[in-house]
Scaffold this active site. Structure first.
Site, short mmCIF file in Angstrom:
data_model
loop_
_atom_site.label_atom_id
_atom_site.label_comp_id
_atom_site.label_asym_id
_atom_site.label_seq_id
_atom_site.Cartn_x
_atom_site.Cartn_y
_atom_site.Cartn_z
CB CYS A 78 -103.46 2.57 10.04
SG CYS A 78 -103.00 3.55 11.47
CD GLU A 79 -105.25 9.87 9.23
OE1 GLU A 79 -105.29 10.80 10.05
OE2 GLU A 79 -105.92 9.86 8.18
CG HIS A 80 -102.69 7.26 13.49
ND1 HIS A 80 -103.79 6.82 14.19
CD2 HIS A 80 -102.96 8.55 13.17
CE1 HIS A 80 -104.67 7.79 14.30
NE2 HIS A 80 -104.19 8.85 13.68
CG HIS A 81 -98.83 2.95 13.35
ND1 HIS A 81 -100.02 3.17 14.03
CD2 HIS A 81 -97.83 3.18 14.24
CE1 HIS A 81 -99.76 3.50 15.29
NE2 HIS A 81 -98.45 3.52 15.44
CD GLN A 139 -113.34 0.85 11.43
OE1 GLN A 139 -112.29 0.25 11.67
NE2 GLN A 139 -114.52 0.37 11.77
CG HIS A 172 -107.73 -0.77 12.75
ND1 HIS A 172 -107.62 0.55 12.35
CD2 HIS A 172 -109.05 -1.06 12.71
CE1 HIS A 172 -108.83 1.03 12.09
NE2 HIS A 172 -109.72 0.07 12.31
CB CYS A 204 -101.69 0.12 13.70
SG CYS A 204 -103.41 0.59 13.90
#
Length: 218
Positions: free
Chosen positions: A109-112, A150, A178, A180
């Site tokens: 996940c590019e956010h976390h 995704q 996910h 996250c």
């Protein structure tokens, strides 16, 4: 710097033209230089967290993380690693759906920067060219080895295969957990996310769409 294959160049150009490329500035650093810098930065992170980097269990952790990032889980950021693609002329005139199910993928996940774990189903209708079956798996895994969302991953695989096969008649569905969501925040351990992208007759012909989707939901 490793020269990119024609397939890699065409796929990257197609993604850029559609605004689907992973947000990247590029880097002038070699793989070894990337690892060296990430090692130093991870050492700082662990020090800020108060971890004892002199402990024999933790001493090599910054190096391990750096190697993992550059050579493994983020290796798909470098198109030099794009898989060698085998395409053959469709001499047998195959015109029915080819579907590859349950392709395992692990992304981040590019956010976390935590794990996305799932499977993909990919299908296409052969036209002038047929692709080696294992190459479909490798293309999925290449784009998964990046910081991702995704939705973009699903679109990237679709466009890559459309570009290589020179046909719009491609479909993909991904279902993933996910971490996250599972391991932080709401901490929902059982939910999964499904994304689907359809092209060509998979989008315009209901019977073909149904045939594909019935293979996804079993």
């Amino acid at each position: 710097m490793t020269a990119l294959s024609d397939a890699a160049i065409r796929v990257r150009s197609a993604l850029e033209a559609r605004g689907l490329e992973t947000p990247m500035r590029g880097t002038h650093l070699s793989t070894d230089e990337q690892q060296e810098q990430i090692t130093g930065l991870m050492t700082q992170v662990m020090d800020v967290l108060g971890l004892d980097l002199e402990d024999d269990s933790l001493a090599e952790t910054p190096q391990r993380i750096a190697k993992m990032y550059v050579r493994e889980i983020f290796s798909g950021l470098d198109y030099a690693h794009f898989p060698k693609i085998t395409l053959i002329e469709n001499k047998m005139q195959v015109d029915e759906m080819v579907q590859v199910r349950d392709i395992t993928l692990t992304s981040t996940c590019e956010h976390h920067f935590v794990t996305i774990d799932g499977t993909a189903t990919v299908a296409y209708i052969p036209r002038g060219k047929v692709i080696g079956l294992s190459k479909i798996n490798r293309i999925v895994q290449f784009f998964a080895r990046r910081p991702q969302v995704q939705e973009r991953l699903t679109q990237q695989v679709l466009v890559a295969l459309q570009t290589l096969l020179e046909s719009e008649d491609v479909a993909i569905s991904i279902t993933a957990t996910h971490y996250c969501v599972k391991a932080r925040g709401v901490m929902d351990a059982t939910s999964a996310t499904t994304t689907t992208s359809l092209g060509g007759i998979f989008k315009t012909r209901p019977a073909t769409r149904h045939e594909f989707l019935s293979g996804v939901v079993r």
